[in-house]
Design a protein around this motif. Structure first.
Motif: not given
Length: 750
Positions: A603-614, A626-639
């Protein structure tokens, strides 16, 4: 002439815009009205089963993006297995006890545990957990996750709590449960013991010190070296543990040298240059040399308490930092405790449940250990002591409580433990090697943790949880670890409810019980509750073995990579201890969700993306893609940028479907389907590519590599179809007479 009227132009009622935020709730409502999940179960009755067992999230707030990643991955697998013909039920669950719920509820109430009676708090906690079960259930359903949402498993349900008590009794009966005083992670802020999985490491700056321990009795093997005053030099990053010192530990094979004083200083030979450089002294004369083994029997004066500190040895002593001498406080460290047990040393822990020194350390009584640090340093520097050689700041990785984020301490207190002895450890390691780990590196990770795993501290000093169903003798404080007595308590609680434990007398719980040690009948109830990890760790007993349509062991456990030291491990230990095998055949782990720059969300960085908002902005299908497109074996990114790209990919795939449908408006398969032998080579190629894509997609699903599935479908739609095949077909579809073989072949291929 109006040439437009002569063309077979595409026609479809399939809308160009998906309008997912509006239409998805309508679709989900229809699924519920029609009991789609129940119909699928009925249709798959008798088929081969595939059981994915749900790891329970805490019912303590709205779901976050990590929850969405986890639940959607599970849904992809369950739906795929269902489509392949398996009976693949999905029973969601929630973790309802423990500190996560307590922590949030105390914040909401604005109280501490000392300001509200336990029974009143437990009533509030049950209602709080139930409230968030309902909230999270609707949020998970909004993601399009299919499951038995009407009958989830809850760790606070009566039948589940009774299973927890039964498994505890069976572990007692098998000899795995004991009560002992040994150091455990302790959160002074939350006033409770913590499991290893409840500890997070973060950098912390502390003061490290080099301190002298004056020798008061030389080692019998080399008394001639100690005719002049000698002090052993110790390096420590936790000065507050010095009041609990009982020994100094040397490496048995290392050489230790005496540096000319006065007094002569004893340090490891390998660290002399580094040590003298720190003290800004060079060319210090060496006046003697002795091995760590020869130092056994040496005795020093401790800086506090007027006790003697004895010399012991251990091959784990580091010769790469400090002085090669470790100060041993068995009450404040696991390794120290193990060494102390080997040498029969006392386990001192003069620190209370709030992390404050007790009356056993009168100079610092009432001070928290971290507050006392500067005072300890000041006293070590004082002319009376003169024991501090050097102090400096050191930044090191330090354990913190996962809930309150405060630094924790090691503190020896009477706790309940599940014994992980060498026999059980061997069987645990054998068990995990029989499991398929996805990705394969998961095996090395959990095996490494199990190889060095200490006994599991299963007791907590909290309000909200399942009681440890043990009575203790008041005169001698011995626990009654009799399976018959515990079984009696179980039966009482099965009739009266588990809450009865907190109001009942020992006689009401197990009349006639007596202490096996002294024969006493004045008994008291154990006040600790069971670790919440024990609750979730027996879910395979409470759910897989009791629910109709499920079976044990599960085919798959699927959680984040942090659960190698959490749920995967705490589920494994009781399962192997009691049944000799893991509760799962496969384990899949995924990484964490980061922002577009690879930073942790906060929250302090203001970079939280809530699934409800999406879901409100794009729709759940975009989140699922987005989930299907991610290689979940590593950390995944969203923006926002990543979601916009996914939405564009979705639009292209959707428009491909729309084009296919639009060109089939006048096609009746029963009447118009053409045989393959009539197909032109181009249509045959298109069908061949479709088969290749189908194989790639199936292989991707079988390997749980959903990003490969997404890539194959996306590239097929964009490159093979839109950019080539569909573009090439336009002449045939639009300008040929409607019923010609050429056009019908093209439509048959579509």
């Amino acid at each position: 002439m109006d040439y437009r009227a002569t063309l077979n132009l595409p026609k479809t009622s399939f809308p160009m815009k998906a309008d997912l935020p509006t239409r998805e709730p309508e679709i989900i409502a229809r699924w519920e009205r029609e009991d789609l999940y129940g119909q699928i179960r009925q249709a798959r009755a008798g088929a081969e089963r595939f059981i994915l067992h749900d790891g329970p999230p805490y019912a303590n707030g709205d779901i976050h993006i990590g929850h969405a990643l986890n639940k959607i991955l599970k849904d992809l697998i369950v739906r795929y297995k269902t489509m392949r013909g398996f009976d693949a039920p999905y029973v969601p669950g929630w973790d309802c006890h423990g500190m996560p719920i307590e922590h949030q509820l105390f914040k909401e109430l604005g109280l501490t545990k000392h300001e509200i009676p336990q029974m009143a708090f437990r009533e509030n906690a049950r209602a709080y957990a139930q409230r968030y079960v309902e909230v999270q259930r609707e949020q998970f359903k909004r993601l399009g996750v299919s499951g038995d949402w009407g009958h989830p498993y809850l760790t606070m349900a009566q039948d589940y709590e009774l299973t927890i008590l039964r498994v505890f009794r069976e572990l007692v009966q098998a000899g795995y449960i004991y009560r002992g005083k040994k150091p455990v992670y302790w959160c002074a802020s939350c006033e409770t013991a913590l499991a290893e999985a409840e500890v997070e490491y973060a950098d912390r700056t502390d003061t490290s010190i080099y301190v002298k321990f004056p020798v008061i009795s030389p080692p019998p093997a080399r008394t001639e070296l100690f005719k002049q005053p000698v002090a052993v030099v110790v390096w420590t990053t936790t000065p507050w543990t010095l009041p609990a010192n009982v020994a100094l530990c040397f490496h048995p094979q290392a050489q230790y040298v005496l540096l000319e004083g006065p007094p002569h200083l004893l340090v490891a030979s390998e660290l002399v240059e580094r040590f003298t450089a720190l003290l800004n002294t060079v060319n210090v004369r060496r006046v003697g040399c002795i091995t760590g083994k020869e130092l056994e029997g040496l005795r020093c004066r401790t800086p506090f308490g007027g006790r003697e500190s004895v010399a012991v040895t251990d091959e784990g002593v580091s010769l790469t930092e400090g002085t090669g001498v470790v100060h041993i406080a068995p009450g404040h460290g696991h390794e120290d405790y193990v060494i102390g047990q080997r040498y029969g040393l006392p386990t001192l822990s003069p620190v209370d449940h709030q992390g404050r020194f007790t009356k056993d350390v009168p100079d610092y009584e009432g001070q928290s250990v971290f507050e006392a640090n500067p005072n300890i340093l000041s006293d070590l520097k004082s002319p009376d002591q003169g024991l501090l050689l050097r102090e400096e700041s050191v930044t090191h990785s330090y354990p913190h409580c996962w809930r309150c984020q405060q630094p924790v301490i090691f503190r020896a207190t009477p706790q309940w433990f599940l014994r992980v002895d060498e026999g059980l450890r061997r069987r645990l390691l054998e068990g995990v090697r029989r499991v398929a780990w996805i990705p394969p590196a998961g095996l090395n990770r959990i095996a490494g943790m199990l190889e060095n795993r200490p006994d599991w501290c299963v007791s907590r000093q909290r309000y909200w949880g399942v009681p440890i169903p043990v009575l203790r003798c008041q005169p001698c404080d011995e626990p009654i670890l009799d399976a018959v007595v515990i079984k009696h308590i179980e039966e009482t609680l099965s009739q009266r409810g588990v809450e009865f434990w907190f109001t009942a007398t020992p006689q009401e719980l197990a009349s006639g019980a007596r202490c096996a040690t002294c024969g006493g009948s004045t008994l008291v109830k154990e006040s600790d509750i069971l670790d919440v990890w024990f609750d979730s760790g027996v879910s395979h007993e409470a759910v897989l073995k009791t629910r109709e349509g499920l079976r044990w062991p599960a085919d798959l456990y699927l959680e984040g990579s942090d659960q190698h030291r959490g749920w995967f491990q705490v589920s494994l230990i009781p399962s192997v201890a009691l049944h000799g095998q893991p509760p799962y055949r496969q384990v899949l782990t995924h990484g964490f969700v980061m922002d577009g720059a690879g930073r942790k969300m906060s929250k302090s960085l203001g970079n939280v993306i809530a699934p409800q908002v999406v879901c409100q902005r794009y729709g759940a299908d975009i989140l699922r893609l987005w989930v299907a497109s991610c290689d979940y074996r590593e950390d995944v990114r969203i923006s926002e940028e990543i979601l916009a790209q996914v939405a564009e990919s979705y639009r292209k795939i959707r428009n491909t479907f729309r084009y296919l449908l639009a060109n089939l408006y006048d096609f009746n398969p029963q009447r118009d389907l053409r045989p393959l032998r009539e197909f032109p080579d181009l249509d045959r190629w298109a069908l061949h590519r479709t088969r290749e894509v189908l194989k790639a997609v199936t292989d991707g699903y079988e390997a749980h590599q959903f990003h490969e599935v997404w890539r194959a479908i996306y590239q097929y739609c964009v490159l093979d179809l839109s950019a080539f095949y569909l573009d090439t077909l336009k002449d045939r579809l639009y300008t040929e007479p409607a019923s010609t073989a050429k056009r019908r072949c093209a439509q048959s291929a579509l």
